[in-house]
Design a protein around this motif. Structure first.
Motif, PDB file in Angstrom:
ATOM      1  N   MET A  56       2.439  11.092  93.024  1.00  0.00           N
ATOM      2  CA  MET A  56       1.255  10.160  92.672  1.00  0.00           C
ATOM      3  C   MET A  56       0.076  10.402  93.823  1.00  0.00           C
ATOM      4  SD  MET A  56       3.981   7.035  92.311  1.00  0.00           S
ATOM      5  CE  MET A  56       2.541   5.709  92.105  1.00  0.00           C
ATOM      6  N   ASP A  57      -1.084  10.298  93.520  1.00  0.00           N
ATOM      7  CA  ASP A  57      -2.091  10.129  94.422  1.00  0.00           C
ATOM      8  C   ASP A  57      -3.453   9.819  93.601  1.00  0.00           C
ATOM      9  OD1 ASP A  57      -3.391  10.957  96.696  1.00  0.00           O
ATOM     10  OD2 ASP A  57      -3.630  12.986  96.439  1.00  0.00           O
ATOM     11  N   GLY A  58      -4.278   9.515  94.567  1.00  0.00           N
ATOM     12  CA  GLY A  58      -5.669   8.973  93.926  1.00  0.00           C
ATOM     13  C   GLY A  58      -6.951   9.940  94.293  1.00  0.00           C
ATOM     14  N   ASN A  59      -7.882   9.915  93.700  1.00  0.00           N
ATOM     15  CA  ASN A  59      -8.851  10.625  93.965  1.00  0.00           C
ATOM     16  C   ASN A  59     -10.285   9.789  93.927  1.00  0.00           C
ATOM     17  OD1 ASN A  59     -11.166  12.519  94.120  1.00  0.00           O
ATOM     18  ND2 ASN A  59     -10.470  13.829  92.228  1.00  0.00           N
ATOM     19  N   PHE A  60     -11.075   9.846  94.956  1.00  0.00           N
ATOM     20  CA  PHE A  60     -12.118   8.960  95.245  1.00  0.00           C
ATOM     21  C   PHE A  60     -13.324   9.749  94.923  1.00  0.00           C
ATOM     22  CE2 PHE A  60      -8.955   6.497  97.558  1.00  0.00           C
ATOM     23  CZ  PHE A  60      -8.968   5.316  96.824  1.00  0.00           C
ATOM     24  N   LYS A  61     -13.132  10.944  94.635  1.00  0.00           N
ATOM     25  CA  LYS A  61     -14.661  11.774  94.343  1.00  0.00           C
ATOM     26  C   LYS A  61     -14.814  11.487  92.638  1.00  0.00           C
ATOM     27  CE  LYS A  61     -15.309  14.047  98.027  1.00  0.00           C
ATOM     28  NZ  LYS A  61     -14.721  15.358  98.069  1.00  0.00           N
ATOM     29  N   ALA A  62     -14.052  11.046  91.800  1.00  0.00           N
ATOM     30  CA  ALA A  62     -14.208  10.903  90.392  1.00  0.00           C
ATOM     31  C   ALA A  62     -14.927   9.420  90.126  1.00  0.00           C
ATOM     32  CB  ALA A  62     -12.976  11.022  89.866  1.00  0.00           C
ATOM     33  N   GLU A  63     -16.149   9.224  90.773  1.00  0.00           N
ATOM     34  CA  GLU A  63     -16.605   7.927  90.648  1.00  0.00           C
ATOM     35  C   GLU A  63     -17.196   7.804  89.394  1.00  0.00           C
ATOM     36  OE1 GLU A  63     -19.309   7.977  93.877  1.00  0.00           O
ATOM     37  OE2 GLU A  63     -17.819   7.182  95.361  1.00  0.00           O
ATOM     38  N   SER A 107     -14.508  -2.091  97.521  1.00  0.00           N
ATOM     39  CA  SER A 107     -15.288  -2.327  96.212  1.00  0.00           C
ATOM     40  C   SER A 107     -16.878  -1.711  96.344  1.00  0.00           C
ATOM     41  CB  SER A 107     -15.368  -3.805  95.750  1.00  0.00           C
ATOM     42  OG  SER A 107     -16.213  -3.979  94.821  1.00  0.00           O
ATOM     43  N   ARG A 108     -17.355  -1.133  95.229  1.00  0.00           N
ATOM     44  CA  ARG A 108     -18.778  -0.530  95.052  1.00  0.00           C
ATOM     45  C   ARG A 108     -19.388  -1.366  94.008  1.00  0.00           C
ATOM     46  NH1 ARG A 108     -18.215   5.548  97.107  1.00  0.00           N
ATOM     47  NH2 ARG A 108     -17.234   5.476  98.801  1.00  0.00           N
ATOM     48  N   HIS A 109     -20.329  -2.106  94.125  1.00  0.00           N
ATOM     49  CA  HIS A 109     -20.782  -2.756  93.148  1.00  0.00           C
ATOM     50  C   HIS A 109     -21.511  -2.013  92.078  1.00  0.00           C
ATOM     51  CE1 HIS A 109     -19.883  -6.515  95.097  1.00  0.00           C
ATOM     52  NE2 HIS A 109     -20.521  -6.135  96.278  1.00  0.00           N
ATOM     53  N   LYS A 110     -22.210  -0.905  92.394  1.00  0.00           N
ATOM     54  CA  LYS A 110     -22.830  -0.295  91.535  1.00  0.00           C
ATOM     55  C   LYS A 110     -22.103   0.935  90.605  1.00  0.00           C
ATOM     56  CE  LYS A 110     -27.292   0.132  94.181  1.00  0.00           C
ATOM     57  NZ  LYS A 110     -28.012   1.118  94.900  1.00  0.00           N
ATOM     58  N   LEU A 111     -20.694   0.537  90.891  1.00  0.00           N
ATOM     59  CA  LEU A 111     -19.852   1.709  90.185  1.00  0.00           C
ATOM     60  C   LEU A 111     -18.954   0.855  89.220  1.00  0.00           C
ATOM     61  CD1 LEU A 111     -18.564   3.942  93.411  1.00  0.00           C
ATOM     62  CD2 LEU A 111     -20.385   4.375  91.547  1.00  0.00           C
ATOM     63  N   PRO A 137     -19.401  15.045  89.805  1.00  0.00           N
ATOM     64  CA  PRO A 137     -20.663  14.475  90.250  1.00  0.00           C
ATOM     65  C   PRO A 137     -21.401  14.613  88.764  1.00  0.00           C
ATOM     66  CG  PRO A 137     -20.249  15.955  91.937  1.00  0.00           C
ATOM     67  CD  PRO A 137     -19.283  16.214  90.967  1.00  0.00           C
ATOM     68  N   ALA A 138     -21.169  15.642  87.947  1.00  0.00           N
ATOM     69  CA  ALA A 138     -21.856  15.726  86.679  1.00  0.00           C
ATOM     70  C   ALA A 138     -21.705  14.571  85.636  1.00  0.00           C
ATOM     71  CB  ALA A 138     -21.919  16.985  85.891  1.00  0.00           C
ATOM     72  N   ALA A 139     -20.280  14.188  85.819  1.00  0.00           N
ATOM     73  CA  ALA A 139     -19.600  13.373  84.898  1.00  0.00           C
ATOM     74  C   ALA A 139     -20.064  11.808  85.316  1.00  0.00           C
ATOM     75  CB  ALA A 139     -18.149  13.411  84.550  1.00  0.00           C
ATOM     76  N   ARG A 140     -20.577  11.609  86.481  1.00  0.00           N
ATOM     77  CA  ARG A 140     -20.686  10.323  87.095  1.00  0.00           C
ATOM     78  C   ARG A 140     -21.449   9.457  86.331  1.00  0.00           C
ATOM     79  NH1 ARG A 140     -23.704   8.093  91.671  1.00  0.00           N
ATOM     80  NH2 ARG A 140     -22.631   6.677  93.301  1.00  0.00           N
ATOM     81  N   GLY A 141     -22.645   9.956  85.804  1.00  0.00           N
ATOM     82  CA  GLY A 141     -23.683   9.110  85.065  1.00  0.00           C
ATOM     83  C   GLY A 141     -23.422   8.944  83.619  1.00  0.00           C
ATOM     84  N   MET A 142     -22.290   9.711  83.114  1.00  0.00           N
ATOM     85  CA  MET A 142     -22.053   9.803  81.635  1.00  0.00           C
ATOM     86  C   MET A 142     -21.744   8.559  80.994  1.00  0.00           C
ATOM     87  SD  MET A 142     -19.952  13.490  81.221  1.00  0.00           S
ATOM     88  CE  MET A 142     -20.659  14.878  81.392  1.00  0.00           C
ATOM     89  N   SER A 143     -21.532   8.182  79.759  1.00  0.00           N
ATOM     90  CA  SER A 143     -20.918   7.109  79.229  1.00  0.00           C
ATOM     91  C   SER A 143     -19.149   6.938  79.446  1.00  0.00           C
ATOM     92  CB  SER A 143     -21.049   7.047  77.587  1.00  0.00           C
ATOM     93  OG  SER A 143     -20.585   7.985  77.058  1.00  0.00           O
ATOM     94  N   THR A 144     -18.911   5.649  79.476  1.00  0.00           N
ATOM     95  CA  THR A 144     -17.408   5.793  79.968  1.00  0.00           C
ATOM     96  C   THR A 144     -16.468   6.608  78.960  1.00  0.00           C
ATOM     97  OG1 THR A 144     -17.840   3.479  80.717  1.00  0.00           O
ATOM     98  CG2 THR A 144     -15.448   4.279  80.307  1.00  0.00           C
ATOM     99  N   PRO A 145     -16.533   6.596  77.781  1.00  0.00           N
ATOM    100  CA  PRO A 145     -15.647   7.578  76.880  1.00  0.00           C
ATOM    101  C   PRO A 145     -16.036   9.031  77.207  1.00  0.00           C
ATOM    102  CG  PRO A 145     -16.893   5.846  75.444  1.00  0.00           C
ATOM    103  CD  PRO A 145     -17.466   5.671  76.844  1.00  0.00           C
ATOM    104  N   HIS A 146     -17.455   9.271  77.197  1.00  0.00           N
ATOM    105  CA  HIS A 146     -17.674  10.764  77.601  1.00  0.00           C
ATOM    106  C   HIS A 146     -17.198  11.320  78.564  1.00  0.00           C
ATOM    107  CE1 HIS A 146     -20.893  14.154  77.210  1.00  0.00           C
ATOM    108  NE2 HIS A 146     -19.593  14.539  76.997  1.00  0.00           N
ATOM    109  N   GLN A 147     -17.166  10.606  79.831  1.00  0.00           N
ATOM    110  CA  GLN A 147     -16.613  10.904  81.097  1.00  0.00           C
ATOM    111  C   GLN A 147     -15.203  11.039  81.260  1.00  0.00           C
ATOM    112  OE1 GLN A 147     -15.063   8.239  83.522  1.00  0.00           O
ATOM    113  NE2 GLN A 147     -15.239   9.307  85.563  1.00  0.00           N
TER     114      GLN A 147
END
Length: 808
Positions: free
Chosen positions: A275-282, A336-340, A471-481
């Protein structure tokens, strides 16, 4: 090379003009003015042959000879039409009736010199459709079939290998080739849709790419639909994700419990998960969530959104402070990051082969909290595990995470574990070094039967390709990302699947060789051990493993048991080895200090990184040395004992900078601050050697016998340093004579001077070691040896500069 360049350049220029014989390559007509730039050899065609030859090659680039050069044109401007529904032949019902005459859109006639790259809604009164191909963007005249049993226009395009951007009245379509090309570029290179479409625009027109029709948004939408269709085509059932073919799956690649051999151990059919987490996939908050459309919700690797949100709504967020180490996952649990919308993702993968587990990827709202990872782990443990009685879980904070895991599962309505499954927590060998000593025997894979050696870092290799597209998927819609991440993870599992056979064969050969070597070493050890002790150890081993799940402290029996004492030859021999390692650490400190000073005040990033790595390695050696110190110095030793300051006398203090840790001159407050900072530099740390304590303190600790051992080792150190100085002084003299010889070439002279400077650094290092050794002998009251080993002066290190060229 110059001759080839001229020839190749001449050929390039000749290709810009037609040959002397301007006849058609097919019918030999002389009125040939068209050239295809995509056909092999760029042949010449007449108008009729060019259209006939390219009816099934509509995306080739055509040039028209205008008397001065081949001007770019298109097959559409040449009047070529594409017919659908009758294998490229015109529809018999269509005739001269145009299916677009009922539309309300204006029909205009473009000017003759209209640029080819512009979008052409209509040409010569006939409708054009924008087709995006891997070769560029094209406008083609498409004639649809009008038969009574004909499919709709969008399906006719799809049957021809073109995906329509609209299902009602398509005006844009993407070829299957361009969609596959974009998908592959996105997987292998991390290319975003914008970058890929910009490439197509430049391929269409390298001079005026801004005039090419913009179909970026359409590409994003169609590519999303294309990925879903490909997944449905490959799998053909409800679950669209691939899984590891080597992990045990009862009924698929492993026998059901009723069909297994009774002597098979339970670990043979155990599932191993990391198990692990990735904080780059915002992921940012969507701008229009009401317009989102989910195509593969919960069918691949990302969990189903509704059930996951329901779990988070009732789960208790318990902040559990780390009792073991300053783990990032624990400390970022409330970040927590409020913009994310999502601060990252967490997932499970098989620990041995690195394949993602379907339906086990969750997103984080406030960091890597236990409530998030609980949902991921429970889903992973439920994927094709019916019939498995044991699962091994590896997590870098398992010593904290696993304490109340069962209780959290029992209290949740949305968490469940397979009945009868035993969960064995572990920590990978790479991560265990950052934990307390007791965590090693309790959680390291070395002490888990059947776990093999799990490094725990396999997830980092899986994160690497995902971090490219994040980074490219950061601003996509939630389903698309989430669908982009699903497709990437599915491709990762697919690539591992097709390469796994050769990988496992290679690992099997290595394992067989390792088993033979380990068995031989174990047999030799077993023959020398007391049979009674062996029986006792086996009983302790069985008892510890039977209790480890309920009480991990039962594994403490495997901890190394050290009994303190200062008598006996064996201990004295161990003390000599310990002192020798301390002397080696001192030499490493001297070398690191000299290299740090030599960098100056403005080192490069590469130099600074190298120093940091050496400091990390040195600190590890110091920590190991200090841990063993209590064994040799007795119970009266305290690591906080006052010991004399580390001091190094540099023979060239007037010419050297202090380096990256300070300057040459300091005031008293600055010197005090420097001494405080020195505590954080391992090269400044004073290690607990008898010479650093002094004779009086050694007497208080009752370790006078260590003084004699260190004196003997110091005497050998002084002899080695002096011998090295003598040898390198001789080398320096020879190199110096070579460097200044007038008959030598400039290159040889420069190389000799470089070697002279390298030898000088080695001489300086050994000189510092000798001076430090002599100072330590003074601390040990070895005054007799100080008469033998005199103080080193600068004049002792000089070599003669006289050169007799006759001798060379």
């Amino acid at each position: 090379m110059e001759i080839w360049t001229d020839d190749y350049l001449r050929i390039l220029h000749e290709r810009e003009a037609p040959p002397a014989d301007k006849s058609c390559c097919l019918c030999s007509a002389e009125s040939t003015v068209y050239r295809c730039h995509d056909c092999l050899g760029e042949p010449l065609f007449c108008l009729k042959c060019c259209r006939d030859e390219h009816r099934r090659l509509p995306f080739h680039k055509i040039g028209k000879w205008n008397g001065g050069f081949f001007e770019e044109t298109s097959l559409t401007k040449m009047g070529m039409e594409i017919y659908l529904g009758h294998q490229g032949k015109p529809c018999p019902v269509l005739g001269e009736i145009h299916e677009w005459e009922d539309t309300n859109e204006p029909i205009h006639q473009p000017e003759e010199d209209l640029p080819t790259i512009l979008e052409l809604p209509f040409l010569n009164g006939k409708q054009c459709i924008t087709i995006v191909d891997k070769s560029g963007v094209h406008s083609l005249m498409i004639r649809f079939c009008q038969c009574l049993n004909a499919c709709t226009t969008d399906k006719q395009l799809f049957e021809m290998g073109m995906f329509p951007a609209s299902f009602t009245r398509p005006k844009t379509a993407f070829t299957f080739l361009v969609l596959d090309g974009f998908t592959l570029d996105n997987l292998e290179c991390g290319t975003s849709a914008m970058n890929y479409y910009n490439k197509l625009r430049r391929m269409t027109s390298s001079i005026f790419p801004q005039l090419v029709p913009d179909r970026y948004r359409e590409l994003m939408r169609v590519a999303q639909q294309w990925r879903q269709l490909k997944l449905l085509k490959w799998n053909g059932f409800g679950e669209l994700a691939l899984f590891c073919p080597a992990c045990p799956q009862p009924g698929i690649n492993a026998p059901l419990p009723a069909n297994r051999h009774p002597d098979d151990p339970s670990w043979l059919y155990a599932r191993s998960l990391v198990m692990d987490g990735n904080f780059k996939a915002e992921h940012l908050h969507p701008t229009h969530p009401e317009d989102e459309v989910w195509l593969t919700d919960g069918q691949c690797f990302m969990v189903s959104k509704d059930r996951y949100k329901a779990h988070l709504a009732i789960a208790k967020d318990i902040v559990q402070p780390s009792e073991c180490n300053n783990h990032r996952a624990v400390n970022q649990a409330n970040a927590s990051r409020h913009k994310l919308e999502a601060t990252g993702i967490g997932r499970c993968a098989c620990a041995r082969h690195g394949c993602f587990v379907p339906h086990s990827v969750v997103d984080f709202q406030k960091g890597e909290r236990q409530m998030n990872m609980d949902y991921a782990l429970c889903n992973a443990l439920s994927h094709r595990t019916n019939g498995l009685s044991q699962a091994l879980t590896f997590y870098d904070i398992n010593c904290q995470y696993n304490k109340h895991f069962r209780r959290r599962v029992n209290e949740s309505l949305y968490l469940s574990l397979p009945s009868g499954m035993e969960i064995i927590p572990g920590i990978g060998l790479w991560h265990v070094h950052g934990h307390q000593d007791k965590c090693y025997v309790r959680y390291a894979s070395t002490f888990i039967t059947g776990a093999a050696r799990i490094d725990g870092e396999i997830m980092e290799m899986l994160w690497a390709p995902l971090n490219i597209i994040s980074p490219a998927a950061r601003g996509m819609s939630t389903p698309h990302q989430q669908e982009c991440l699903d497709y990437q993870m599915n491709d990762s599992n697919f690539m591992k699947m097709i390469r796994m056979s050769s990988f496992l064969c290679r690992k099997y050969k290595e394992a067989m060789k390792g088993v033979a070597e380990s068995a031989s070493a174990f047999d030799k050890l077993n023959e020398t051990a007391d049979p009674i002790m062996i029986a006792t150890w086996e009983e302790q081993d069985q008892y510890a493993h039977s209790c480890r799940v309920a009480d991990p402290s039962a594994m403490d029996v495997f901890e190394v048991q050290l009994k303190r004492g200062r008598l006996g030859g064996n201990l004295q021999r161990g003390a000599a080895t310990w002192i020798a390692s301390g002397i080696t650490i001192e030499e490493m400190q001297i070398a690191l200090t000299m290299d740090t000073r030599r960098l100056g005040r403005h080192p490069t990033e590469t130099q600074t990184l190298d120093i940091c790595r050496r400091r990390t390695k040195l600190q590890s050696r110091i920590d190991e040395f200090t841990m063993v110190a209590a064994t040799h110095l007795g119970e009266g030793f305290d690591i906080d004992d006052e010991i004399r300051d580390l001091h190094l006398d540099f023979m060239d203090d007037d010419s050297e900078d202090e380096g990256i840790n300070g300057s040459d001159t300091e005031s008293e407050p600055e010197a005090h601050g420097r001494r405080l900072r020195d505590l954080f530099y391992p090269e400044k740390t004073v290690i607990p050697l008898p010479s650093n304590f002094g004779v009086a303190r050694c007497a208080e600790l009752g370790v006078e016998h260590l003084i004699g051992q260190e004196i003997a080792l110091r005497e050998g150190q002084a002899n080695d340093a002096l011998q090295a100085i003598r040898m390198h002084l001789a080398d320096k003299a020879v190199l110096f004579r070579t460097a200044v010889h007038p008959a030598k070439s400039q290159a040889k002279s420069t190389r000799a001077w470089t070697q002279v400077h390298s030898v000088e650094r080695v001489i300086q290092l050994n000189t510092m070691i000798y001076m430090k050794c002599r100072a330590q002998l003074g601390n040990l009251d070895a005054h007799g040896l100080l008469k033998k080993y005199l103080r080193m002066e600068k004049c002792h290190l000089k070599t003669t500069a006289a050169v007799c060229y006759r001798d060379l």
